[in-house]
Motif scaffolding. Structure first.
Motif, mmCIF file in Angstrom:
data_model
loop_
_atom_site.group_PDB
_atom_site.id
_atom_site.type_symbol
_atom_site.label_atom_id
_atom_site.label_comp_id
_atom_site.label_asym_id
_atom_site.label_seq_id
_atom_site.Cartn_x
_atom_site.Cartn_y
_atom_site.Cartn_z
ATOM 1 N N ALA A 225 0.830 -1.211 0.000
ATOM 2 C CA ALA A 225 0.000 0.000 0.000
ATOM 3 C C ALA A 225 0.862 1.257 0.000
ATOM 4 O O ALA A 225 0.469 2.287 -0.559
ATOM 5 N N ASN A 226 2.039 1.166 0.599
ATOM 6 C CA ASN A 226 2.959 2.302 0.630
ATOM 7 C C ASN A 226 3.920 2.302 -0.550
ATOM 8 O O ASN A 226 4.858 3.090 -0.586
ATOM 9 N N GLY A 227 3.714 1.392 -1.502
ATOM 10 C CA GLY A 227 4.554 1.330 -2.691
ATOM 11 C C GLY A 227 5.916 0.702 -2.449
ATOM 12 O O GLY A 227 6.806 0.826 -3.278
ATOM 13 N N GLN A 228 6.095 0.019 -1.339
ATOM 14 C CA GLN A 228 7.388 -0.567 -0.992
ATOM 15 C C GLN A 228 7.438 -2.042 -1.377
ATOM 16 O O GLN A 228 7.647 -2.898 -0.534
ATOM 17 N N TYR A 229 7.286 -2.322 -2.646
ATOM 18 C CA TYR A 229 7.302 -3.715 -3.080
ATOM 19 C C TYR A 229 8.671 -4.144 -3.589
ATOM 20 O O TYR A 229 8.907 -5.314 -3.823
ATOM 21 N N ASP A 230 9.587 -3.186 -3.732
ATOM 22 C CA ASP A 230 10.894 -3.533 -4.286
ATOM 23 C C ASP A 230 11.956 -3.787 -3.216
ATOM 24 O O ASP A 230 13.136 -3.820 -3.500
ATOM 25 N N LEU A 231 11.522 -4.020 -1.973
ATOM 26 C CA LEU A 231 12.448 -4.421 -0.916
ATOM 27 C C LEU A 231 13.062 -5.760 -1.270
ATOM 28 O O LEU A 231 12.501 -6.517 -2.070
ATOM 29 N N ARG A 232 14.189 -6.059 -0.625
ATOM 30 C CA ARG A 232 14.695 -7.426 -0.757
ATOM 31 C C ARG A 232 13.597 -8.346 -0.236
ATOM 32 O O ARG A 232 12.945 -8.047 0.769
#
Length: 189
Positions: free
Chosen positions: A27-34
């Motif tokens: 939801a916060n757009g943080q899908y590209d984390l390891r």
């Protein structure tokens, strides 16, 4: 086909923690984390993450399926508690509100699910079935026209989804739902 064994309570809690954290991050757009960071942020081990969700896409698919299941359950609840036309209106307006409130999640899931047509098609069928049941109840009680199918309503919702990033999208989406509901209303002969 064999059914998956029910999860133990601790495994269910871990899976739920992963899904809740993924939903929040998406939801916060943080899908590209390891990928391993999802486990750390959810407070579980990486082995637990990979046991439940071997890939980022599998995690996104699980979040998508949960969101869809919640929408379909909401449609059934509305159908059981409201008159048919009111249930349909509440569902469509709720869909738009949910989409607007969860734009980041919708955008992320669309990005992560791109190219994965099977889960999206299955999800579309489930949502279509929920809408078909709402329409059928309205047709049965005489408040909804019987000559408009679920495809027209789904097309309107797809248009709303496609335009959700545009300026003024919330007001335009609400207006589109008003047009759809007015067009579906059965007129006295």
């Amino acid at each position: 086909m064999t059914r998956a064994k029910p999860l133990r309570a601790d495994a269910r809690r871990n899976r739920d923690a992963l899904l809740a954290k993924a939903r929040e991050l998406f939801a916060n757009g943080q899908y590209d984390l390891r990928f391993d960071d999802f486990a750390r942020l959810a407070g579980v081990g990486t082995g637990t993450l990979y046991r439940h969700f071997p890939t980022r896409e599998a995690l996104a698919e699980a979040v998508y399926r949960e969101e869809l299941a919640a929408m379909c359950a909401h449609a059934r609840e509305l159908r059981a508690t409201l008159p048919p036309a009111g249930a349909l209106a509440a569902f469509l307006r709720g869909f738009v509100s949910h989409l607007h409130a969860h734009q980041g999640l919708a955008r992320t899931l669309a990005t992560l699910m791109a190219g994965r047509s099977d889960p999206l098609a299955e999800g579309g069928r489930e949502l279509g079935q929920a809408i078909a049941e709402l329409l059928a109840a309205g047709v049965k009680d005489g408040t909804i026209r019987d000559d408009v199918g679920v495809g027209a309503v789904m097309m309107a919702l797809q248009g709303i989804c496609a335009a959700c990033d545009q300026p003024g999208a919330q007001a335009d989406a609400d207006g589109t739902v008003t047009l759809v509901l007015d067009g579906l209303r059965r007129r006295a002969s």
